[in-house]
Design an enzyme around this catalytic site. Structure first.
Site, PDB file in Angstrom:
ATOM      1  CG  HIS A 171      -1.681   1.230   1.455  1.00 15.16           C
ATOM      2  ND1 HIS A 171      -2.370   1.841   0.436  1.00 15.16           N
ATOM      3  CD2 HIS A 171      -1.911   1.975   2.565  1.00 15.16           C
ATOM      4  CE1 HIS A 171      -2.990   2.924   0.917  1.00 15.16           C
ATOM      5  NE2 HIS A 171      -2.717   3.029   2.200  1.00 15.16           N
ATOM      6  CG  HIS A 203      -1.103   7.427   0.814  1.00 15.98           C
ATOM      7  ND1 HIS A 203      -1.990   8.266   1.446  1.00 15.98           N
ATOM      8  CD2 HIS A 203      -1.396   6.192   1.266  1.00 15.98           C
ATOM      9  CE1 HIS A 203      -2.765   7.568   2.263  1.00 15.98           C
ATOM     10  NE2 HIS A 203      -2.421   6.304   2.181  1.00 15.98           N
ATOM     11  CG  ASP A 252       5.148  -4.449 -20.738  1.00 16.93           C
ATOM     12  OD1 ASP A 252       4.726  -5.174 -21.669  1.00 16.93           O
ATOM     13  OD2 ASP A 252       6.167  -3.751 -20.846  1.00 16.93           O
ATOM     14  CG  HIS A 295      -7.154   5.201   1.000  1.00 17.14           C
ATOM     15  ND1 HIS A 295      -7.586   4.376   2.011  1.00 17.14           N
ATOM     16  CD2 HIS A 295      -5.855   5.438   1.267  1.00 17.14           C
ATOM     17  CE1 HIS A 295      -6.578   4.155   2.857  1.00 17.14           C
ATOM     18  NE2 HIS A 295      -5.529   4.793   2.421  1.00 17.14           N
ATOM     19  CE1 TYR A 301      10.631  -7.441 -20.854  1.00 12.86           C
ATOM     20  CE2 TYR A 301      10.663  -8.512 -18.709  1.00 12.86           C
ATOM     21  CZ  TYR A 301      10.997  -7.449 -19.520  1.00 12.86           C
ATOM     22  OH  TYR A 301      11.696  -6.382 -19.001  1.00 12.86           O
TER      23      TYR A 301
END
Lengths: 235, 235, 235, 235
Positions: free
Chosen positions: D96, D98, D121, D170, D228
């Site tokens: 998580h 910001h 991608d 958020h 890849y």
């Protein structure tokens, strides 16, 4: 020659400060420092990368544009520096960058509008943009004529009260009592250009800062009643 | 084999310069350096992080696309590099990045308009964007066809006079007489893309730079009368 | 005097954190730390570059504005700090920056609208902008009056629940239970200003965050039911 | 206990990577790594600065939310991590942040539109934004309910094919087969958000990438025909 050692050191320190302060990519910029007594200035050699630059690489040029010392070619912008250094005996150095936000204004042919106190600490109004150069000016002595449009833009103002302009379609030039001060102004110009573009995004018709606040901040740092810093500033 | 050591070193230096210069996040990019005498090029291995990369990891590939040396898979973009390196004998290396501002133009399908002298020092006009690739091109030899749309976009221009293009919906590719020069152009492309997007914000209908100024700056660095730097540039 | 050593150290650490965290260019900012028992605060000397700054350079000033210790002139913004430190016994330090995005809002005369939880972790609503200062306020005790318009803007709110404001045409001031906390808020203000300007670009008419979410996040970090961190926060 | 040492190390490395990669200011973010055999995960302690963080500070929490080891409080976002880690046995960690550009989209309530191959991608379409949370969800088990709106947003898609979403108002959450992969996706999400906002500036009505190109790039890195990198990727 040993008697240019200090001058070369001064120019060198200013030149390497430009990429260190994020004002320059590649070799897009240069700085010069003048020695008034000897009638010469030290300037960056042309096209040499900042990582490889050494103090002894600085090129010494006189006010007629002749290379006095050094094996390398001086910056291709040398005639612009020479034009400014000879026009204004009160300045000690010139800085040229292509710093991103200031150059965006220059390319757009717009002055940097004075919106806040950050700007007013360094300039008494907008950072002006020169007129466009004519095809003839471009095709003849291009770099010298670049200096000429700057001088025309400054007009009768003391260049220490207007320490930088944007050359139209090109980028900023700044100056000061010393080349170190010219570097400081170059940092300020990029900073206020960045803030101005964002303030314009937030308020497209934003008028310039109110006259009283502009005058107050400019005079905190300039003129006989300056009270910023540890002593009256040199201007 | 020892005789690829210098070539691998050259390719390695170019590859690690890409994240160091802020042009690449994650593994979004790669660089190749060619050895014309031996008919091979060195390129980054696929998906290997830049922190872990070593000179000996570079993969040697020949002009038919066969791996000549190295245990790792070459970059998935190898056929694009091979297409450009075989089409243009005058170039010494190719660089591919997803640098943010240039890629924003590529995604939008817009050329980077030439607004100032920073741009004109490297390009004689806009940084073009390729046409979109067809479903058939995408579904068959995708990376080779990516090279083909670049070649189509360059047309009859000398690729040293047009040292980079944006692939539509994708990102920039650049090249030069050496891979080091291709890295330099990649830095310039990102820099001028950033300035252009801001100039467009300040002046949405901004016309391109005037022809005389464009020609002047381009010829300062290119062609028989170039006078920038310490000697005539190689192109 | 030795008994100010800790206070000077605290102020020094806060001051040098400002350029380290990207909040300050040149000398555009300053921080002060207060010692309530002795009735003094330590503040940055005026115009001294951050690279040269030493803990012993901090100037000790009392609540009447007299320099108690130190040879250098205190920051020209000292009266603004003094105004805030004397108005609010619950705060331990004040920080002033010209951080780019927050200053762009201040110049535009716009509050930073509260659009998300990042903002709500620090503020219970918009980061307000003061009214413009009058010509008389500017021409008399300018820096003290700057403090006054901040105090007027805070009104009856506990300053620990409104830990920063934008001074119109100028830049942000922040504060907290300690000067370290004021630095943290200064970082947050710049960060949320940057996000807000981009959210406005993506959604020009974006309404503010919903009340329930705002209250939830603000109370995670503030007030009797705070549960963020390792212990109830000091406010 | 020694048998959590590796897990804590893994979570620690992911957590400190977040500020190192420019994804986090202050303490705005956290990462968790799971040990499926032991039915626990390691997560950052709440409100502890990244500079001070040590591997041994990581908190071990079980799938019922009980702290199994560690003296510090786990991140206040722990229930969100727990919701995702228990819903999706195929993921090895959650991140998580910001990060600025991605959060700007989240605050605006807009998905990050898929405009180019950089995005393709990692994602097979837009990076979605969750619905807004209800007042009841916010006022009760807020962090757990945050996980629920993410799960609702993913729906029937394999979370390894949709490795991140924006929580409305958020910020982004990402995940992967390992927490290291979740960090990589967090970098990609910020990068494509930055490019997307600029592409929108250049072309406000830009349609999403053409389906063939999207599919091609996504399948270069995902699924049975991925080519890849050095071996078939784990998904």
């Amino acid at each position: 020659m040993a008697h240019y050692k200090e001058l070369k050191r001064e120019a060198y320190e200013a030149n390497i400060a430009l990429p260190a302060k994020g004002l320059i990519n590649l070799t897009f910029g240069n700085a010069s420092a003048v020695d008034r007594k000897r009638g010469v200035f030290a300037i960056k050699p042309s096209g040499v990368g900042y990582d490889d630059l050494r103090p002894e690489d600085m090129v010494i040029v006189d006010f007629e544009g002749e290379r006095v010392e050094g094996k390398l070619n001086p910056s291709s912008d040398t005639p612009t520096h020479r034009r400014l250094l000879t026009a204004y005996p009160q300045i000690g150095g010139v800085v040229h960058t292509h710093s991103s936000h200031a150059t965006a204004f220059a390319q757009a042919g717009r002055a940097i509008p004075i919106f806040g106190t950050t700007h007013a600490d360094y300039f008494n109004g907008d950072v002006p943009v020169t007129r466009k150069m004519t095809p003839q000016e471009i095709s003849t002595a291009y770099e010298w004529e670049t200096g000429n449009v700057i001088v025309e833009c400054i007009g009768n103002i003391d260049p220490l009260d207007l320490p930088g302009v944007l050359v139209n379609r090109h980028a900023p030039f700044t100056w000061g009592v010393s080349v170190a001060k010219a570097v400081e102004v170059a940092v300020a110009v990029e900073c206020i250009a960045q803030m101005a573009i964002m303030s314009l995004q937030l308020a497209p018709s934003l008028p310039q800062i109110e006259t009283e606040l502009l005058t107050k901040h400019f005079q905190r740092k300039h003129g006989p009643n300056a009270y910023y810093g540890q002593k009256p500033p040199p201007t």
